[in-house]
Design a protein around this motif. Structure first.
Motif, short mmCIF file in Angstrom:
data_model
loop_
_atom_site.label_atom_id
_atom_site.label_comp_id
_atom_site.label_asym_id
_atom_site.label_seq_id
_atom_site.Cartn_x
_atom_site.Cartn_y
_atom_site.Cartn_z
N ARG A 1 -9.78 -7.08 14.16
CA ARG A 1 -8.78 -5.59 13.91
C ARG A 1 -9.39 -5.84 12.16
O ARG A 1 -9.56 -6.56 11.20
N GLY A 2 -9.45 -4.39 11.57
CA GLY A 2 -9.84 -4.37 10.36
C GLY A 2 -8.67 -2.67 9.02
O GLY A 2 -9.47 -1.82 10.07
N PHE A 3 -8.78 -3.22 8.23
CA PHE A 3 -8.66 -2.17 7.87
C PHE A 3 -8.59 -2.14 5.73
O PHE A 3 -8.93 -3.22 5.53
N ASP A 4 -9.48 -1.11 6.24
CA ASP A 4 -9.99 -0.57 4.37
C ASP A 4 -8.33 -0.90 3.13
O ASP A 4 -7.39 -0.28 3.14
N LEU A 5 -8.06 -1.49 2.06
CA LEU A 5 -6.85 -1.85 1.60
C LEU A 5 -7.26 -0.96 -0.01
O LEU A 5 -6.64 -1.56 -0.71
N GLY A 6 -8.69 -1.06 -0.35
CA GLY A 6 -9.36 -0.66 -1.52
C GLY A 6 -7.66 0.57 -2.05
O GLY A 6 -8.21 0.84 -3.43
N ALA A 7 -7.12 0.80 -1.63
CA ALA A 7 -6.22 1.84 -2.64
C ALA A 7 -5.41 1.06 -3.07
O ALA A 7 -4.12 1.49 -3.91
N TYR A 8 -5.13 -0.22 -3.21
CA TYR A 8 -4.19 -1.27 -3.34
C TYR A 8 -5.11 -2.24 -4.60
O TYR A 8 -4.33 -3.12 -5.04
N ALA A 9 -6.09 -1.37 -4.75
CA ALA A 9 -7.09 -2.39 -5.98
C ALA A 9 -6.79 -2.02 -7.52
O ALA A 9 -5.70 -1.55 -7.28
N GLY A 10 -6.56 -3.14 -8.10
CA GLY A 10 -5.03 -3.58 -9.08
C GLY A 10 -4.28 -4.07 -9.07
O GLY A 10 -3.14 -4.56 -9.99
N GLN A 11 -3.82 -4.60 -7.80
CA GLN A 11 -2.09 -4.43 -7.05
C GLN A 11 -2.15 -6.19 -6.61
O GLN A 11 -2.91 -6.49 -6.18
N SER A 12 -0.91 -6.91 -7.59
CA SER A 12 -0.59 -7.63 -6.50
C SER A 12 0.34 -7.43 -5.14
O SER A 12 1.57 -6.83 -5.29
N VAL A 13 0.53 -7.82 -4.00
CA VAL A 13 0.55 -7.08 -2.60
C VAL A 13 0.64 -8.81 -1.95
O VAL A 13 0.02 -9.34 -2.34
N THR A 14 1.87 -8.54 -1.07
CA THR A 14 1.89 -9.80 -0.21
C THR A 14 1.30 -8.96 1.58
O THR A 14 1.83 -7.61 1.95
N LEU A 15 0.25 -9.64 2.01
CA LEU A 15 0.52 -9.07 3.94
C LEU A 15 1.06 -9.45 4.13
O LEU A 15 1.53 -11.23 4.30
N ARG A 16 1.64 -9.03 5.30
CA ARG A 16 3.00 -9.69 6.13
C ARG A 16 2.30 -8.60 7.64
O ARG A 16 2.41 -8.10 7.59
N PHE A 17 2.57 -9.78 8.62
CA PHE A 17 3.20 -9.50 9.91
C PHE A 17 3.53 -9.27 10.80
O PHE A 17 4.83 -10.97 9.95
N THR A 18 5.12 -9.00 11.23
CA THR A 18 5.95 -8.68 11.48
C THR A 18 6.24 -8.22 13.40
O THR A 18 6.10 -8.02 13.73
N GLY A 19 6.11 -9.52 14.06
CA GLY A 19 7.05 -10.01 15.27
C GLY A 19 7.96 -9.59 15.75
O GLY A 19 9.11 -10.78 15.68
N THR A 20 8.39 -8.84 16.23
CA THR A 20 10.14 -8.55 17.15
C THR A 20 10.20 -8.31 18.27
O THR A 20 8.87 -7.25 19.46
#
Length: 480
Positions: free
Chosen positions: A442-461
């Protein structure tokens, strides 16, 4: 049969027959191209925010998203239906523009998989929006501009609430600039005035070098106001802001009817009325005004020159491609081989249990799979350098004891959060319906968040009856 995590997390015997059948599925989100990389200038006109409410008809064509579906080779503005068709047809006839419309019912995004995602365009035109942008849309718009895109903001007078939802274009644009997750500190260096100016012919400043006033589509001398507004400039907040046409009797920082600015690597243009781009023809039942061909103004040249400049074709003055970036993989312990190091996870999620097989190495992340109601998480914080393209990749295996083929009882959300824990975007939601043998990339473009400190989170329910296991391995956040 694969057991639950609760009953078999530490089994010592590997399950026979559990093959890692890589499906070869394509990465879900394409990498955002640099905003000015294409020879053809790509323009997206917004129609997802009530741009046709009331008598408005701010579209280039009723064929959406692709106006070529109405006429693939238009020669006259009536070949496309919409009050902005003159604008669209004029660009199309140059042979240097590719145009699309974001249809009603859609949302603005940046870094996604949609054909109308902003990563596929050089310029976004917002022709008098009449509904507020969502938080996610504002993040997408701001990051699109910050990373090199062009933004054309066309307002109308205060009180022009065409869909009676309590919001008009003045309020919507001011909300975009003062209430977003990227930069709410007057990022463009102007605010839209709450005015309703009945009529005027704003004049252009004297600047023979300005590419908007003196572009390839002709010289600009005047525009017109037929119930519109102006902007107040704030050069102390953004020194790039510049008034190009002013309401009669105004100059400097007040009464700017048309203004330009820059933000990050991108460009911004503001126009205080929609009447100048109205060509007088559109869908049946609308009362329209032909400002495009008004002989007392040069509105067509202004619209077209500004579009050219925003797309990066009109000389110097701002914008440009994102800055260079050193290629790197940013996630720590990306294959989980150091156990729980670097990641924050629910107890037991990162494991070397033989009850499930890793894609590589010995460790992997196993969310849910308990057969009881509960939620488990896996996350890591990371700073994405400004000016970089960024792609999140991971391998996911889903197996389930659920028997339904239609109901998502158990889910895994992949999300991006800011430093305050606010969800900036949900990249994907998987469920028991995605169960399959082996791992899928699986893959996703995160270019929209360039210049930011972010958290990548997987949440299983997980629900309370049958287990669903979401198994993640070999993660990566690649920047270049």
């Amino acid at each position: 049969m694969l057991g639950t995590k609760r009953s078999g997390r530490r089994l010592t015997t590997a399950l026979a027959g559990f093959g890692l059948l890589l499906t070869g599925a394509a990465v879900q989100a394409g990498t955002a191209a640099p905003a000015h990389a294409a020879a053809t200038h790509r323009v997206l006109f917004d129609n997802a925010h009530a741009e046709t409410a009331g008598n408005a008809d701010w579209i280039i064509s009723t064929s959406q998203p692709d106006p070529l579906g109405q006429d693939s080779s238009p020669s006259a503005e009536t070949d496309w239906t919409g009050a902005l068709s003159s604008w669209g047809v004029a660009l199309q006839k140059t042979g240097g523009y590719s145009q699309k419309t974001l249809p009603s019912g859609s949302s603005l995004s940046y870094g996604g998989t949609s054909a109308t995602d902003l990563s596929n365009f050089d310029t976004l035109v917002l022709p008098e929006p009449n509904t507020l942008f969502t938080g996610a849309e504002k993040t997408a718009i701001m990051n699109f501009v910050k990373n090199g895109g062009g933004l054309f903001m066309i307002s109308d007078h205060t009180g022009a609430d065409r869909n009676n939802d309590g919001e008009d274009a003045v309020e919507i644009f001011n909300d975009l600039m003062t209430n977003n997750s990227v930069d709410s500190t007057d990022p463009f260096g102007f605010s839209v005035d709450s005015l309703s100016i009945g009529s005027d012919h704003p004049s252009a400043i004297s600047d023979s070098t300005d590419p908007v006033l003196h572009g390839s589509f002709g010289a600009v001398t005047k525009s017109l106001i037929a119930s519109g507004t102006t902007a107040t400039l704030k050069p102390a907040d953004n020194s790039a802001v510049k008034g190009l046409l002013y309401r009669t009797g105004y100059s400097g920082n007040t009464g700017a009817f048309f203004a330009t600015s820059t933000f990050g690597s991108g460009r911004v243009a503001f126009w205080g009325d929609s009447s100048p781009v109205d060509d007088g023809t559109g869908q049946s039942g609308n009362t329209l005004y032909d400002g495009w061909n008004d002989s007392t103004a040069t509105n067509a040249a202004l619209a077209l020159n500004a579009t050219e400049w925003l797309a990066g074709a009109g000389g110097s003055g701002g914008g440009g491609d994102p800055t260079s970036c050193t290629a790197a993989q940013l996630l720590g312990n990306s294959g989980f081989e150091s156990g729980s190091g670097t990641w924050s996870a629910t107890s037991g999620v990162i494991t070397d249990s033989a009850s499930r097989a890793p894609r590589s190495g010995s460790y992997y992340a196993w969310l849910d799979g308990n057969g009881t109601a509960g939620t488990e998480t896996l996350s890591q914080s990371v700073t994405i350098p400004s000016g970089c393209s960024a792609t999140l990749g991971f391998y996911l295996h889903v197996d389930t004891a659920e028997t339904t083929t239609s109901t998502a009882y158990d889910t895994l959300k992949v999300q991006v959060l800011n430093s305050s824990g606010t969800v900036l975007g949900t990249l994907a939601t998987y469920s028991n319906l995605n169960a399959a043998s082996g791992y899928t990339k699986r893959g996703f473009d995160l270019g929209a968040y360039a210049g930011q400190s972010v958290t990548l989170r997987f949440t299983g329910t997980e629900g309370s009856k049958y287990q669903t296991s979401f198994v993640v391995d070999d993660t990566a956040l690649d920047v270049s």
